[in-house]
Design a protein around this motif. Structure first.
Motif, PDB file in Angstrom:
ATOM      1  N   TRP A   3       0.865  -1.169   0.000  1.00  0.00           N
ATOM      2  CA  TRP A   3       0.000   0.000   0.000  1.00  0.00           C
ATOM      3  C   TRP A   3       0.904   1.222   0.000  1.00  0.00           C
ATOM      4  O   TRP A   3       1.807   1.327   0.825  1.00  0.00           O
ATOM      5  N   LYS A   4       0.690   2.131  -0.950  1.00  0.00           N
ATOM      6  CA  LYS A   4       1.508   3.338  -1.030  1.00  0.00           C
ATOM      7  C   LYS A   4       0.707   4.522  -0.514  1.00  0.00           C
ATOM      8  O   LYS A   4      -0.384   4.809  -1.015  1.00  0.00           O
ATOM      9  N   ASN A   5       1.260   5.196   0.492  1.00  0.00           N
ATOM     10  CA  ASN A   5       0.660   6.406   1.028  1.00  0.00           C
ATOM     11  C   ASN A   5       0.973   7.532   0.047  1.00  0.00           C
ATOM     12  O   ASN A   5       2.130   7.901  -0.119  1.00  0.00           O
ATOM     13  N   MET A   6      -0.038   8.074  -0.599  1.00  0.00           N
ATOM     14  CA  MET A   6       0.178   9.070  -1.652  1.00  0.00           C
ATOM     15  C   MET A   6       0.655  10.412  -1.100  1.00  0.00           C
ATOM     16  O   MET A   6       1.228  11.202  -1.830  1.00  0.00           O
ATOM     17  N   GLN A   7       0.433  10.676   0.173  1.00  0.00           N
ATOM     18  CA  GLN A   7       0.891  11.934   0.756  1.00  0.00           C
ATOM     19  C   GLN A   7       2.372  11.881   1.102  1.00  0.00           C
ATOM     20  O   GLN A   7       3.101  12.837   0.881  1.00  0.00           O
ATOM     21  N   THR A   8       2.829  10.757   1.635  1.00  0.00           N
ATOM     22  CA  THR A   8       4.219  10.658   2.092  1.00  0.00           C
ATOM     23  C   THR A   8       5.102   9.853   1.142  1.00  0.00           C
ATOM     24  O   THR A   8       6.314   9.937   1.206  1.00  0.00           O
ATOM     25  N   GLY A   9       4.481   9.022   0.278  1.00  0.00           N
ATOM     26  CA  GLY A   9       5.243   8.152  -0.609  1.00  0.00           C
ATOM     27  C   GLY A   9       5.718   6.876   0.060  1.00  0.00           C
ATOM     28  O   GLY A   9       6.364   6.039  -0.560  1.00  0.00           O
ATOM     29  N   ALA A  10       5.402   6.716   1.343  1.00  0.00           N
ATOM     30  CA  ALA A  10       5.845   5.543   2.100  1.00  0.00           C
ATOM     31  C   ALA A  10       5.058   4.302   1.688  1.00  0.00           C
ATOM     32  O   ALA A  10       3.874   4.375   1.358  1.00  0.00           O
ATOM     33  N   LEU A  11       5.756   3.149   1.697  1.00  0.00           N
ATOM     34  CA  LEU A  11       5.114   1.872   1.415  1.00  0.00           C
ATOM     35  C   LEU A  11       4.788   1.188   2.741  1.00  0.00           C
ATOM     36  O   LEU A  11       5.615   1.148   3.644  1.00  0.00           O
ATOM     37  N   GLU A  12       3.581   0.628   2.811  1.00  0.00           N
ATOM     38  CA  GLU A  12       3.120  -0.026   4.029  1.00  0.00           C
ATOM     39  C   GLU A  12       2.607  -1.417   3.702  1.00  0.00           C
ATOM     40  O   GLU A  12       2.130  -1.666   2.606  1.00  0.00           O
ATOM     41  N   ASN A  13       2.669  -2.319   4.678  1.00  0.00           N
ATOM     42  CA  ASN A  13       2.159  -3.686   4.537  1.00  0.00           C
ATOM     43  C   ASN A  13       2.726  -4.375   3.294  1.00  0.00           C
ATOM     44  O   ASN A  13       1.991  -4.880   2.455  1.00  0.00           O
ATOM     45  N   ILE A  14       4.023  -4.407   3.187  1.00  0.00           N
ATOM     46  CA  ILE A  14       4.686  -5.005   2.030  1.00  0.00           C
ATOM     47  C   ILE A  14       4.589  -6.528   2.109  1.00  0.00           C
ATOM     48  O   ILE A  14       4.902  -7.120   3.134  1.00  0.00           O
ATOM     49  N   GLU A  15       4.153  -7.135   1.022  1.00  0.00           N
ATOM     50  CA  GLU A  15       4.050  -8.592   0.925  1.00  0.00           C
ATOM     51  C   GLU A  15       4.799  -9.059  -0.317  1.00  0.00           C
ATOM     52  O   GLU A  15       4.764  -8.386  -1.355  1.00  0.00           O
ATOM     53  N   ILE A  16       5.450 -10.217  -0.230  1.00  0.00           N
ATOM     54  CA  ILE A  16       6.214 -10.780  -1.345  1.00  0.00           C
ATOM     55  C   ILE A  16       5.776 -12.218  -1.566  1.00  0.00           C
ATOM     56  O   ILE A  16       5.584 -12.960  -0.609  1.00  0.00           O
ATOM     57  N   GLU A  17       5.623 -12.587  -2.821  1.00  0.00           N
ATOM     58  CA  GLU A  17       5.314 -13.968  -3.204  1.00  0.00           C
ATOM     59  C   GLU A  17       6.237 -14.369  -4.336  1.00  0.00           C
ATOM     60  O   GLU A  17       6.613 -13.544  -5.167  1.00  0.00           O
ATOM     61  N   SER A  18       6.593 -15.647  -4.374  1.00  0.00           N
ATOM     62  CA  SER A  18       7.386 -16.152  -5.492  1.00  0.00           C
ATOM     63  C   SER A  18       7.082 -17.617  -5.681  1.00  0.00           C
ATOM     64  O   SER A  18       6.546 -18.272  -4.786  1.00  0.00           O
ATOM     65  N   GLU A  19       7.402 -18.102  -6.864  1.00  0.00           N
ATOM     66  CA  GLU A  19       7.294 -19.535  -7.121  1.00  0.00           C
ATOM     67  C   GLU A  19       8.228 -19.889  -8.262  1.00  0.00           C
ATOM     68  O   GLU A  19       8.588 -19.028  -9.066  1.00  0.00           O
ATOM     69  N   PRO A  20       8.635 -21.153  -8.329  1.00  0.00           N
ATOM     70  CA  PRO A  20       9.544 -21.579  -9.401  1.00  0.00           C
ATOM     71  C   PRO A  20       8.905 -21.385 -10.772  1.00  0.00           C
ATOM     72  O   PRO A  20       7.701 -21.585 -10.936  1.00  0.00           O
ATOM     73  N   THR A  21       9.722 -20.992 -11.745  1.00  0.00           N
ATOM     74  CA  THR A  21       9.205 -20.784 -13.103  1.00  0.00           C
ATOM     75  C   THR A  21       9.153 -22.076 -13.904  1.00  0.00           C
ATOM     76  O   THR A  21       8.561 -22.112 -14.977  1.00  0.00           O
ATOM     77  N   LYS A  22       9.799 -23.103 -13.439  1.00  0.00           N
ATOM     78  CA  LYS A  22       9.735 -24.424 -14.062  1.00  0.00           C
ATOM     79  C   LYS A  22      10.001 -24.399 -15.568  1.00  0.00           C
ATOM     80  O   LYS A  22       9.268 -24.967 -16.363  1.00  0.00           O
ATOM     81  N   GLY A  23      11.044 -23.673 -15.961  1.00  0.00           N
ATOM     82  CA  GLY A  23      11.482 -23.709 -17.353  1.00  0.00           C
ATOM     83  C   GLY A  23      10.770 -22.799 -18.316  1.00  0.00           C
ATOM     84  O   GLY A  23      10.978 -22.899 -19.523  1.00  0.00           O
ATOM     85  N   CYS A  24       9.936 -21.867 -17.831  1.00  0.00           N
ATOM     86  CA  CYS A  24       9.250 -20.975 -18.776  1.00  0.00           C
ATOM     87  C   CYS A  24       9.994 -19.652 -18.963  1.00  0.00           C
ATOM     88  O   CYS A  24       9.597 -18.831 -19.781  1.00  0.00           O
ATOM     89  N   VAL A  25      11.100 -19.455 -18.228  1.00  0.00           N
ATOM     90  CA  VAL A  25      11.924 -18.252 -18.359  1.00  0.00           C
ATOM     91  C   VAL A  25      13.381 -18.677 -18.456  1.00  0.00           C
ATOM     92  O   VAL A  25      13.840 -19.527 -17.703  1.00  0.00           O
ATOM     93  N   SER A  26      14.095 -18.091 -19.409  1.00  0.00           N
ATOM     94  CA  SER A  26      15.512 -18.387 -19.569  1.00  0.00           C
ATOM     95  C   SER A  26      16.266 -17.097 -19.861  1.00  0.00           C
ATOM     96  O   SER A  26      15.958 -16.408 -20.835  1.00  0.00           O
ATOM     97  N   HIS A  27      17.213 -16.747 -19.015  1.00  0.00           N
ATOM     98  CA  HIS A  27      18.041 -15.545 -19.180  1.00  0.00           C
ATOM     99  C   HIS A  27      17.207 -14.281 -19.355  1.00  0.00           C
ATOM    100  O   HIS A  27      17.534 -13.416 -20.160  1.00  0.00           O
ATOM    101  N   GLY A  28      16.119 -14.183 -18.600  1.00  0.00           N
ATOM    102  CA  GLY A  28      15.271 -12.995 -18.670  1.00  0.00           C
ATOM    103  C   GLY A  28      14.220 -13.032 -19.765  1.00  0.00           C
ATOM    104  O   GLY A  28      13.423 -12.114 -19.885  1.00  0.00           O
ATOM    105  N   HIS A  29      14.215 -14.075 -20.584  1.00  0.00           N
ATOM    106  CA  HIS A  29      13.236 -14.227 -21.672  1.00  0.00           C
ATOM    107  C   HIS A  29      12.130 -15.180 -21.231  1.00  0.00           C
ATOM    108  O   HIS A  29      12.409 -16.254 -20.701  1.00  0.00           O
ATOM    109  N   ILE A  30      10.881 -14.806 -21.485  1.00  0.00           N
ATOM    110  CA  ILE A  30       9.790 -15.762 -21.289  1.00  0.00           C
ATOM    111  C   ILE A  30       9.774 -16.652 -22.519  1.00  0.00           C
ATOM    112  O   ILE A  30       9.613 -16.180 -23.642  1.00  0.00           O
TER     113      ILE A  30
END
Length: 147
Positions: free
Chosen positions: A21-48
């Motif tokens: 969530w970005k506070n538009m008055q201050t520019g601060a980010l709040e409640n930061i969440e991160i998700e990731s999962e393996p690409t299982k061969g659909c990306v190679s050297h930055g290429h999809i």
């Protein structure tokens, strides 16, 4: 006022997404969440290499983030990186067949520091995002963002 913002990065081994969530008055980010999962061969050297499989991963990480943020994420920034990016010093009006200019910063005397990437990188990312039903806000050149 706060807005929900999201960014996605495709790596050769993982797709990662971050939302906050970005506070538009201050520019601060709040409640930061991160998700990731393996690409299982659909990306190679930055290429999809498999847009259908990449779209499935995009949907999955966005859904997980939406659940954790308790809000719908419908758009995202996408970081572009990988071995196909190059840095050049020249005028931005010079044509580079097969490449897109991702970033152009003036360095004087009408010369620019350009970050360029193969056109198919952006095309494949756009196709995967469309298939995933996530609006692409903007591309971000990862080397510049990291610096």
């Amino acid at each position: 006022m706060k807005i929900l913002t999201c960014a996605i990065q495709f790596g050769s081994s993982r797709i990662m997404a971050i939302a906050a969530w970005k506070n538009m008055q201050t520019g601060a980010l709040e409640n930061i969440e991160i998700e990731s999962e393996p690409t299982k061969g659909c990306v190679s050297h930055g290429h999809i290499t498999n847009t259908e499989l990449a779209a499935m991963h995009i949907k999955s990480v966005i859904q997980k983030l939406s659940n954790r943020m308790r809000a719908t994420i419908s758009s995202a920034y996408v970081g572009i990186g990988g071995m196909s990016l190059h840095s050049l010093v020249q005028q931005p009006s010079v044509s580079l067949p097969g490449y897109d200019v991702l970033s152009a910063d003036p360095i004087g005397n009408s010369e620019y520091q350009l970050i360029v990437g193969e056109s198919r990188i952006r095309q494949n990312v756009k196709a995967a995002m469309v298939r995933a039903g996530v609006r692409l806000v903007e591309f971000v050149a990862l080397p510049k963002a990291t610096a």
